[in-house]
Enzyme design. Structure first.
Site, PDB file in Angstrom:
ATOM      1  N   VAL A  98     -13.402   4.072 -15.883  1.00 54.19           N
ATOM      2  CA  VAL A  98     -13.920   4.583 -17.148  1.00 54.19           C
ATOM      3  C   VAL A  98     -12.740   4.791 -18.081  1.00 54.19           C
ATOM      4  CG1 VAL A  98     -15.210   6.437 -18.274  1.00 54.19           C
ATOM      5  CG2 VAL A  98     -15.779   5.781 -15.924  1.00 54.19           C
ATOM      6  N   CYS A  99     -12.911   4.350 -19.339  1.00 52.47           N
ATOM      7  CA  CYS A  99     -11.915   4.648 -20.363  1.00 52.47           C
ATOM      8  C   CYS A  99     -10.543   4.076 -19.955  1.00 52.47           C
ATOM      9  CB  CYS A  99     -11.892   6.159 -20.569  1.00 52.47           C
ATOM     10  SG  CYS A  99     -11.056   6.780 -22.013  1.00 52.47           S
ATOM     11  N   THR A 100      -9.486   4.850 -20.086  1.00 59.18           N
ATOM     12  CA  THR A 100      -8.145   4.366 -19.771  1.00 59.18           C
ATOM     13  C   THR A 100      -7.866   4.288 -18.274  1.00 59.18           C
ATOM     14  OG1 THR A 100      -7.282   6.611 -20.063  1.00 59.18           O
ATOM     15  CG2 THR A 100      -7.152   5.129 -21.961  1.00 59.18           C
TER      16      THR A 100
END
Length: 199
Positions: A98-100
């Protein structure tokens, strides 16, 4: 099945608990919080979460989930974490970020030759961690084989439901979305934030 969620100092709360709200509705899935050391791990927002297992235990998981957060900037240089991701990814049935968190997957070589996405606000930095990855700018999430990566923060919920759909079927994913009163964006290409960030 077993889901291992990687925790590290400065992880993003919703990156973890958005997906876990969805995965937690699956009866035959056991969820484990994993970190370098068992105990309290402080999130980017302040609240701490208890890690149950240590990376050194070398447990195997059917699914691993790698969140993002400001802490990823430090963890990309953490050999222990990167090696754990690489080893787990080689054995897991599914890998999700998720995300970075995708920066950590990239650093571990998991995304070499793969399509992936990440948080639009940190897109350039994440791309620099995986020069052999085909980074998709406009995507709510990307599936490449058994690897799922999502855009920023809340996109992890949509990606998690897509992974639930992949494993347990669309009816299960839709019933979980309905039970949580969540409006699932089930189109991975429906991404309004890419244009806002010029991607």
């Amino acid at each position: 099945m077993k889901l291992g969620v990687l925790l590290f100092e400065g992880f993003e709360l919703l990156d973890v608990f958005g997906p876990l709200e969805m995965f937690g509705q699956i009866d035959d899935l056991d969820i484990y919080m994993v970190a370098e050391k068992a105990g309290a791990i402080t999130s980017a927002q302040g609240p701490a979460v208890m890690a149950q297992e240590e990376l050194s235990k070398k447990s195997d998981y059917d699914i691993i989930l790698v969140p993002g957060g400001i802490g990823t900037r430090k963890e990309v240089e953490n050999t222990g974490v990167i090696n754990w991701i690489s080893g787990q990814a080689s054995r897991a049935k599914y890998v999700a970020s998720v995300c970075t968190g995708s920066a950590l997957l990239a650093k571990a070589g998991v995304l070499d030759g793969k399509n992936a996405t990440t948080n639009k606000l940190a897109f350039s930095w994440v791309c620099s961690q995986g020069l052999n990855t085909n980074w998709i700018g406009k995507a709510r999430w990307v599936q490449d084989g058994n690897i799922f990566s999502s855009a920023g923060v809340s996109a992890g919920i949509d990606m998690s439901l897509a992974l639930i759909d992949e494993i347990w079927g669309k009816r299960t994913a839709e019933s979980i979305a309905d039970w949580t009163e969540y409006q699932w964006n089930s189109d991975p290409n429906d991404d309004v934030f890419a244009e806002k960030q010029g991607l």
